[in-house]
Write an enzyme that holds these catalytic residues in place. Structure first.
Site, PDB file in Angstrom:
ATOM      1  N   PRO A 131      40.873  35.138  42.064  1.00 46.51           N
ATOM      2  CG  PRO A 131      38.925  36.274  41.494  1.00 46.51           C
ATOM      3  CD  PRO A 131      39.641  34.979  41.291  1.00 46.51           C
ATOM      4  CB  CYS A 132      42.579  34.921  46.942  1.00 49.86           C
ATOM      5  SG  CYS A 132      44.242  35.135  46.317  1.00 49.86           S
ATOM      6  CG  HIS A 133      43.071  40.349  44.324  1.00 54.70           C
ATOM      7  ND1 HIS A 133      43.332  39.308  43.463  1.00 54.70           N
ATOM      8  CD2 HIS A 133      42.457  41.299  43.593  1.00 54.70           C
ATOM      9  CE1 HIS A 133      42.893  39.638  42.250  1.00 54.70           C
ATOM     10  NE2 HIS A 133      42.350  40.828  42.303  1.00 54.70           N
TER      11      HIS A 133
END
Length: 164
Positions: A131-133
Site C-alpha cells: 500500500p504505497c498509497h
DNA sequence: TAACATTCCGCGC
DNA sequence: GCGCGGAATGTTA
C-alpha cells in the site's frame, strides 16, 4: 517469467510472476488490454494460476475499500535491503490509516531518510498490494504516486481517507 | 555525481 | 496563517 492480465471493474491489471511469486503489478494501460504472455521457460506454471486467483480477489477487495483476506506470495528480492524495509513498513499500515514519509523513515530506524523513503515508494514494483498509497507528505498533503495521482486519490477514498 | 513521491525554517504579506 | 524559496538529507543507478 509469466505475465498475465487480471480483469477488475477498474480495468485490466498486468501481473508479473516468477518462480517465487508475484514480482510486479501494473495499472491498466489506457489503450489496450493486450494478451497474456509467457516468456522463457514455462515450467512452474501450476502455482501461478492459484497466485493469479489470489491476486485478483485481493485486488477486488482493496478496490472495494476492504482489507484482503489473503495475499499471494510476493517476490521483493529485486529491491535493495533499504527498499524492502520500506515496503515491509508500508505493508504494516492498517487499512484506513496513513503515515507520512517521515514516520515511515522512523519506523525503519532511519529518521532522516525520509527523502529516500519517497524514492523507495516510487520503486515499489507492486502498487496497491503493497500500500504505497498510504504514504502521505507530513502536512497531510497527497505527495506523489508513480501510477498517477488519480489512482492514489481513488485508493485513499476507497479506504475512507479524506484529503486536505 | 545527480536525481528524487521530503521536511524544516525564515521570510513577506 | 499561508505561500514561497532554499538548504539539509539518505539512497540509488
Amino acid at each position: 517469467m509469466i505475465s498475465l492480465f487480471l480483469k477488475t471493474d477498474s480495468g485490466s491489471f498486468c501481473a508479473i510472476y516468477n518462480a517465487h511469486g508475484l514480482s510486479g503489478l501494473r495499472f491498466p494501460a489506457r489503450g489496450g488490454q493486450g494478451k497474456s504472455q509467457s516468456e522463457g521457460a514455462v515450467l512452474p506454471q501450476k502455482p501461478v494460476q492459484a497466485w493469479a486467483q489470489l491476486t485478483l480477489t485481493a485486488l477486488n477487495e482493496i478496490l472495494a475499500g476492504r482489507a484482503p483476506l489473503k495475499l499471494p506470495p510476493m517476490d521483493l528480492s529485486a529491491g535493495t535491503p533499504f527498499q524492502q524495509a520500506v515496503w515491509r513498513a508500508l505493508a504494516e499500515i492498517p487499512p484506513g490509516q496513513t503515515k507520512s514519509y517521515g514516520e515511515i523513515a522512523q519506523t525503519i530506524g532511519r529518521p532522516k531518510a525520509f527523502r529516500a523513503v519517497g524514492q523507495a515508494c516510487g520503486a515499489n514494483p507492486i502498487p496497491i498490494l503493497i500500500p504505497c498509497h498510504r504514504a502521505l507528505a507530513a502536512n497531510g498533503k497527497i505527495g506523489g504516486f508513480s501510477g498517477g495521482l488519480d489512482w492514489k486519490r481513488r485508493l485513499l477514498e476507497a479506504e475512507g481517507i479524506k484529503l486536505q
